[in-house]
Design an enzyme around this catalytic site. Structure first.
Site, PDB file in Angstrom:
ATOM      1  N   GLY A 178       0.782  -1.224   0.000  1.00 36.51           N
ATOM      2  CA  GLY A 178       0.000   0.000   0.000  1.00 36.51           C
ATOM      3  C   GLY A 178       0.817   1.278   0.000  1.00 36.51           C
ATOM      4  O   GLY A 178       0.251   2.370   0.064  1.00 36.51           O
ATOM      5  N   HIS A 198       6.968   1.977  -1.415  1.00 33.76           N
ATOM      6  CA  HIS A 198       8.168   1.179  -1.143  1.00 33.76           C
ATOM      7  C   HIS A 198       8.472   0.206  -2.286  1.00 33.76           C
ATOM      8  O   HIS A 198       9.626   0.038  -2.688  1.00 33.76           O
ATOM      9  CB  HIS A 198       7.967   0.424   0.179  1.00 33.76           C
TER      10      HIS A 198
END
Length: 156
Positions: free
Chosen positions: A86, A89
């Site tokens: 989410g 990253h």
């Protein structure tokens, strides 16, 4: 016209490393099994195969450079699984791992195959680690074997 390409068979004296990220090990373990299977099926000597494990995909380029710089290996099969979450990253890790692996291959001019999955979800990763979409670890080792053969052919 001459067509030059590698063959999908090892001579049996090639020293190869499989560099695997442990993160998402449920996936990467399967990729690694596929790569080992491919290596053995195509004439590789298991005594000349090393498995090198790193914590995550971000660390793959660093250790790949160490492996290539050691001059112990004829080639390296790099495996990992980066699964989108989410946050951004995923984008940073996948971009840096990909660039780092490519840069190391070019820097050392040695055969390296890319078997790092970048998927949107776990289901896609599972599909590519031995279910519906085959085993990308097996495919990555196939690529490495062909590259090793092609490099031998080009050496003369």
């Amino acid at each position: 016209m001459q067509i030059i390409e590698g063959k999908l068979h090892l001579q049996g004296n090639e020293k190869v490393a499989i560099l695997t990220s442990r993160f998402n090990h449920i996936i990467t373990d399967r990729l690694q099994e596929g790569a080992i299977d491919c290596f053995k099926r195509h004439g590789g000597d298991e005594n000349l195969l090393d498995i090198v494990l790193v914590p995550g995909a971000y660390e793959l380029p660093f250790i790949l450079e160490r492996l290539l710089g050691s001059e112990k290996y004829d080639g390296v099969c790099v495996l990992g699984a980066i699964i989108r979450g989410g946050t951004p990253h995923f984008d940073y890790v996948s971009a840096e791992a990909t660039k780092g692996i490519a840069n190391a291959m070019l820097k050392y001019s040695m055969p390296v195959s890319f078997g790092v999955l970048t998927t949107d979800n776990v289901e896609q990763a599972i599909e590519r680690a031995g279910s519906k979409a085959g085993n990308k670890g097996f495919e990555a080792m196939s690529t490495l074997i062909e590259l090793l053969s092609l490099c031998q052919t080009l050496k003369g």
